[in-house]
Design a protein around this motif. Structure first.
Motif: not given
Lengths: 114, 113
Positions: A2, A25, A27, A31-33, A72, A93-96, A100
């Motif tokens: 990411q 972003y 990913s 994503p989680y934002l 994005t 940002v993180s992955e769901s 994470r």
């Protein structure tokens, strides 16, 4: 992998003007934002988050952000800037999923002019 | 509102010395994290911790780093032999669940001389 790009390391607006802080972003998974704010000598405070559902999310202090998958982007806005909004803002940002790591942008310093 | 607490706020250490940074996460949180921010650079992920073991770690988190939850409240980051490039602001964070937002402490500024 990411990544987060925040356009504009410094943004200045007049008090009462629209605030727009840009975040794009990348990913490979949904994503989680997040947007965080950092006041001088303080930690990172969560402003708002997008996980699933409604793409326009409202946060604290009158801020909101819209998740646009096609672009994005996850830009942060506030209709009317206040002097107390002067701070550094970070998009992340993180992955769901569970536990994470957050990947942060380089931050945007917001200055509010009287 | 519950907060993540970090001590000390500023730590000055000689190069080569060991340093321990301390954090008290929010009491009902189960997931714990360390990040660092070198002056003028991005906030970088170091490590996440759940159920008394590391969940994820970054390339930065090499053998010189370790984390521990020695009791029911503290979460520590140890740097075994500090280098000049370890000078940074170190942030602790915690979350109730792994997919919940992370709450950050005010950070410890580590200065290596």
């Amino acid at each position: 992998a990411q990544s987060v790009t925040q356009l504009g390391s410094h943004v200045s607006v007049s008090e009462g003007a629209l605030v727009l802080l840009r975040c794009n972003y990348s990913s490979s998974v949904p994503p989680y934002l997040f947007w965080y704010v950092q006041y001088p000598n303080q930690g990172l405070q969560l402003l708002l988050k997008y996980t699933t559902g409604a793409t326009l999310v409202k946060g604290i202090n009158g801020f909101e952000a819209e998740f646009k998958k096609s672009e994005t982007s996850f830009h942060l806005t506030k209709p009317s800037a206040h002097m107390s909004d002067a701070a550094e803002y970070f998009c992340a940002v993180s992955e769901s999923g569970s536990a994470r790591q957050l990947t942060f942008g380089s931050g945007t310093q917001l200055t509010v002019l009287p | 509102e519950p907060e993540v607490t970090q001590t000390p706020s500023h730590q000055v250490t000689q190069m080569g010395q060991e340093v321990i940074l301390r954090c008290v996460p929010i009491s009902n949180h189960l997931y714990f994290y360390w990040y660092r921010q070198i002056l003028g650079q991005k906030v970088e992920f170091l490590v996440s911790f759940y159920n008394n073991e590391i969940s994820e770690k970054s390339e930065i988190f090499d053998d010189q780093f370790s984390v521990e939850r020695p009791d029911g409240s503290n979460f520590t980051l140890k740097i075994r032999s500090t280098k000049l490039e370890d000078s940074a602001m170190y942030f602790c964070a915690s979350s109730r669940e792994g997919n919940q937002p992370q709450h950050f402490g005010d950070g410890t500024r580590l200065s290596i001389l």
